[in-house]
Enzyme design. Structure first.
Site: not given
Ligand SMILES: [Zn+2]
Length: 178
Positions: A94, A137-138, A141
């Site tokens: 990340c 993953h995004e 976020h």
């Molecule tokens: Zn990340």
């Protein structure tokens, strides 16, 4: 010159659930330019970084910028509409966690609905494993979740020095898709 500082783990923006983009958004074009420039800078300095979320540069909007090699584009207001029952275990990195890589569980495939820069609704059906991992993953976020929040045990955390052996070597060539 348009590049923004990338916030690091511990910053409140990284644990904030971001707000949807409402079209038309007069700030959007400029903010996308800044985000693309920031991701491009990071890639040229570090040699990795396929995507970045707006929260990582302190913008409270549900935006992801991506560059899979061919060109840069934006994924706005993404949502996961389907998750495979199959799971994959992956080592993850990340831009906002400079000191470690972590092992996490992700769905092997997901389908995603999002809007492009013009607000047109688009769909990705049953993404391949590498892109499914990246989008999970995004999208985490934009929901204020970091990869480190998903760690289950201490042995799932390794120093960033292991990045090349754990991630670069295992990550397949990124799939292409229309
Ligand atoms: Zn990340």
């Amino acid at each position: 010159m348009n590049s923004l500082p990338i916030l690091q783990k511990g910053h409140i923006a990284l644990s904030t659930v971001c707000q949807p983009v409402v079209f038309p958004d007069l700030d959007l074009a400029h903010q996308l330019t800044q985000m693309h420039a920031t991701l491009a800078d990071f890639r040229s300095q570090k040699g990795f970084g396929r995507a970045m979320a707006a929260s990582q540069v302190g913008l409270n909007k549900r935006i992801i910028v991506m560059n899979l090699g061919a060109s840069a584009f934006a994924v706005i207001n993404p949502s996961i509409t389907w998750r495979s029952q199959d799971m994959q275990t992956v080592w993850d990195d990340c831009l906002s966690v400079a000191d470690c890589v972590v092992r996490v569980q992700r769905h092997s495939s997901v389908s995603v609905t999002y809007q492009d820069e013009q607000g047109r609704v688009r769909h990705w059906q049953e993404l391949p494993a590498d892109l499914a991992e990246l989008l999970q993953h995004e999208i985490d976020h934009v929901d204020g979740i970091l990869m480190t929040d998903r760690v289950l045990q201490a042995s799932d955390i390794r120093p960033i020095a292991d990045h090349a052996s754990l991630i670069i070597s295992s990550r397949p060539q990124t799939s292409s898709f229309a």
